[in-house]
Design a protein around this motif. Structure first.
Motif, PDB file in Angstrom:
ATOM      1  N   ARG A  85      47.420  51.437  23.858  1.00 51.40           N
ATOM      2  CA  ARG A  85      49.003  51.205  25.747  1.00 51.40           C
ATOM      3  C   ARG A  85      48.575  51.018  27.461  1.00 51.40           C
ATOM      4  O   ARG A  85      49.132  50.081  27.291  1.00 51.40           O
ATOM      5  N   ALA A  86      47.186  51.692  27.161  1.00 57.01           N
ATOM      6  CA  ALA A  86      46.206  51.673  28.989  1.00 57.01           C
ATOM      7  C   ALA A  86      46.090  50.112  28.583  1.00 57.01           C
ATOM      8  O   ALA A  86      46.504  50.193  29.917  1.00 57.01           O
ATOM      9  N   LYS A  87      45.538  49.962  27.651  1.00 60.36           N
ATOM     10  CA  LYS A  87      44.794  48.543  27.788  1.00 60.36           C
ATOM     11  C   LYS A  87      45.606  47.290  28.333  1.00 60.36           C
ATOM     12  O   LYS A  87      45.544  46.707  28.507  1.00 60.36           O
ATOM     13  N   GLU A  88      46.711  47.206  27.149  1.00 62.67           N
ATOM     14  CA  GLU A  88      47.916  46.624  27.117  1.00 62.67           C
ATOM     15  C   GLU A  88      48.591  46.412  28.242  1.00 62.67           C
ATOM     16  O   GLU A  88      48.311  45.582  29.023  1.00 62.67           O
ATOM     17  N   SER A  89      48.642  47.686  29.276  1.00 65.51           N
ATOM     18  CA  SER A  89      49.553  47.902  30.114  1.00 65.51           C
ATOM     19  C   SER A  89      48.618  47.381  31.537  1.00 65.51           C
ATOM     20  O   SER A  89      48.795  46.776  32.602  1.00 65.51           O
ATOM     21  N   LEU A  90      47.636  47.674  31.318  1.00 62.26           N
ATOM     22  CA  LEU A  90      46.553  47.384  32.581  1.00 62.26           C
ATOM     23  C   LEU A  90      46.375  45.736  32.465  1.00 62.26           C
ATOM     24  O   LEU A  90      46.070  44.378  33.175  1.00 62.26           O
ATOM     25  N   ARG A  91      46.235  45.529  30.768  1.00 60.48           N
ATOM     26  CA  ARG A  91      46.284  43.656  30.751  1.00 60.48           C
ATOM     27  C   ARG A  91      47.294  42.676  30.982  1.00 60.48           C
ATOM     28  O   ARG A  91      47.372  41.630  32.029  1.00 60.48           O
ATOM     29  N   GLN A  92      48.646  43.538  31.192  1.00 58.20           N
ATOM     30  CA  GLN A  92      49.497  42.673  31.509  1.00 58.20           C
ATOM     31  C   GLN A  92      49.866  42.744  33.108  1.00 58.20           C
ATOM     32  O   GLN A  92      50.219  41.465  33.646  1.00 58.20           O
ATOM     33  N   LYS A  93      49.383  43.814  33.051  1.00 54.69           N
ATOM     34  CA  LYS A  93      49.692  44.094  35.346  1.00 54.69           C
ATOM     35  C   LYS A  93      48.853  42.389  35.428  1.00 54.69           C
ATOM     36  O   LYS A  93      48.861  42.505  36.854  1.00 54.69           O
ATOM     37  N   LEU A  94      47.712  42.846  34.969  1.00 55.39           N
ATOM     38  CA  LEU A  94      46.089  41.671  35.114  1.00 55.39           C
ATOM     39  C   LEU A  94      46.322  40.114  35.118  1.00 55.39           C
ATOM     40  O   LEU A  94      46.048  39.407  35.434  1.00 55.39           O
ATOM     41  N   LYS A  95      47.819  40.121  34.452  1.00 56.45           N
ATOM     42  CA  LYS A  95      48.331  38.669  34.394  1.00 56.45           C
ATOM     43  C   LYS A  95      48.421  38.087  34.693  1.00 56.45           C
ATOM     44  O   LYS A  95      48.055  36.822  35.033  1.00 56.45           O
ATOM     45  N   PRO A  96      49.311  37.805  36.212  1.00 60.30           N
ATOM     46  CA  PRO A  96      49.828  36.993  37.038  1.00 60.30           C
ATOM     47  C   PRO A  96      48.689  36.860  38.286  1.00 60.30           C
ATOM     48  O   PRO A  96      48.109  35.642  38.877  1.00 60.30           O
ATOM     49  N   ILE A  97      47.564  38.308  38.235  1.00 59.86           N
ATOM     50  CA  ILE A  97      46.397  37.905  38.697  1.00 59.86           C
ATOM     51  C   ILE A  97      45.204  36.428  38.475  1.00 59.86           C
ATOM     52  O   ILE A  97      45.155  36.162  38.790  1.00 59.86           O
ATOM     53  N   MET A  98      45.655  36.904  36.950  1.00 63.92           N
ATOM     54  CA  MET A  98      44.370  36.041  36.355  1.00 63.92           C
ATOM     55  C   MET A  98      44.839  34.789  36.375  1.00 63.92           C
ATOM     56  O   MET A  98      43.896  33.379  36.068  1.00 63.92           O
ATOM     57  N   ASP A  99      46.235  34.280  36.384  1.00 62.64           N
ATOM     58  CA  ASP A  99      46.647  32.688  36.572  1.00 62.64           C
ATOM     59  C   ASP A  99      47.165  31.716  37.770  1.00 62.64           C
ATOM     60  O   ASP A  99      46.816  30.499  36.835  1.00 62.64           O
TER      61      ASP A  99
END
Length: 186
Positions: free
Chosen positions: A171-185
């Motif tokens: 869940r921590a990895k998924e939460s981090l992925r979701q938070k990083l997604k806008p930055i990566m886009d």
């Protein structure tokens, strides 16, 4: 005249005999890496300093219980991490303060798909994303991704079940992925 390099094994044998110069040399050799490990968990340089003093004292007084002096580094690191987590928990209970201001680095892609272009994300953005995670997620990811502990070791350190550990880190990895997604886009 070139200084003679004394191996850790020889220094540790001298430490067992109470040789303060050998203890200071071991302290000098391990201090920086161990301080950083503690600081990543407790986020307070004074608390990390205290943990260092206590942990080295414990290590030197219990050195005779260490079967293989070649394992001194990992053994000391385990003492540092355990003491740091204890201090973190004590602070969390007293103040309910979340982990923050951590200098995280991504060492590998454990559990992260290739399409996440980690090399293009600035460290400050990762830090900001990490600060917004729940404190147990931050601690779990720090232990797993940065310190290299496996799930079983994290279970022992955080005093949680294996299933709970796997779920929390996932869940921590998924939460981090979701938070990083806008930055990566961008």
């Amino acid at each position: 005249m070139k200084p003679i390099l004394i191996h850790n094994k020889d220094l540790l044998e001298q430490c067992k005999l109470g040789n303060e110069r050998a203890q200071m040399e071991i302290y000098r050799r391990y201090y920086h890496a161990m301080y950083n490990t503690s600081y990543r968990i407790v986020k307070d340089k004074f608390v990390a300093e205290d943990i260092m003093q206590d942990s080295f004292l414990i290590a030197f007084t219990k050195l005779d219980t260490l079967n293989d002096v070649n394992m001194f580094g990992p053994w000391l690191k385990r003492i540092i991490i355990n003491n740091s987590i204890s201090a973190y928990r004590k602070n969390e209970k007293n103040q309910e303060v979340a982990l923050e201001e951590v200098l995280y680095k991504v060492e590998d892609d454990q559990g992260v798909e290739e399409d996440y272009q980690w090399s293009t994300i600035k460290a400050a953005q990762i830090i900001d994303c990490m600060k917004s995670l729940k404190s147990n997620y931050q601690l779990g990811l720090t232990l797993n991704l940065i310190e290299g502990y496996d799930y079983e070791e994290i279970c022992d350190i955080m005093n949680i079940s294996y299933a709970n550990c796997r779920t929390m880190i996932s869940r921590a990895k998924e939460s981090l992925r979701q938070k990083l997604k806008p930055i990566m886009d961008h």
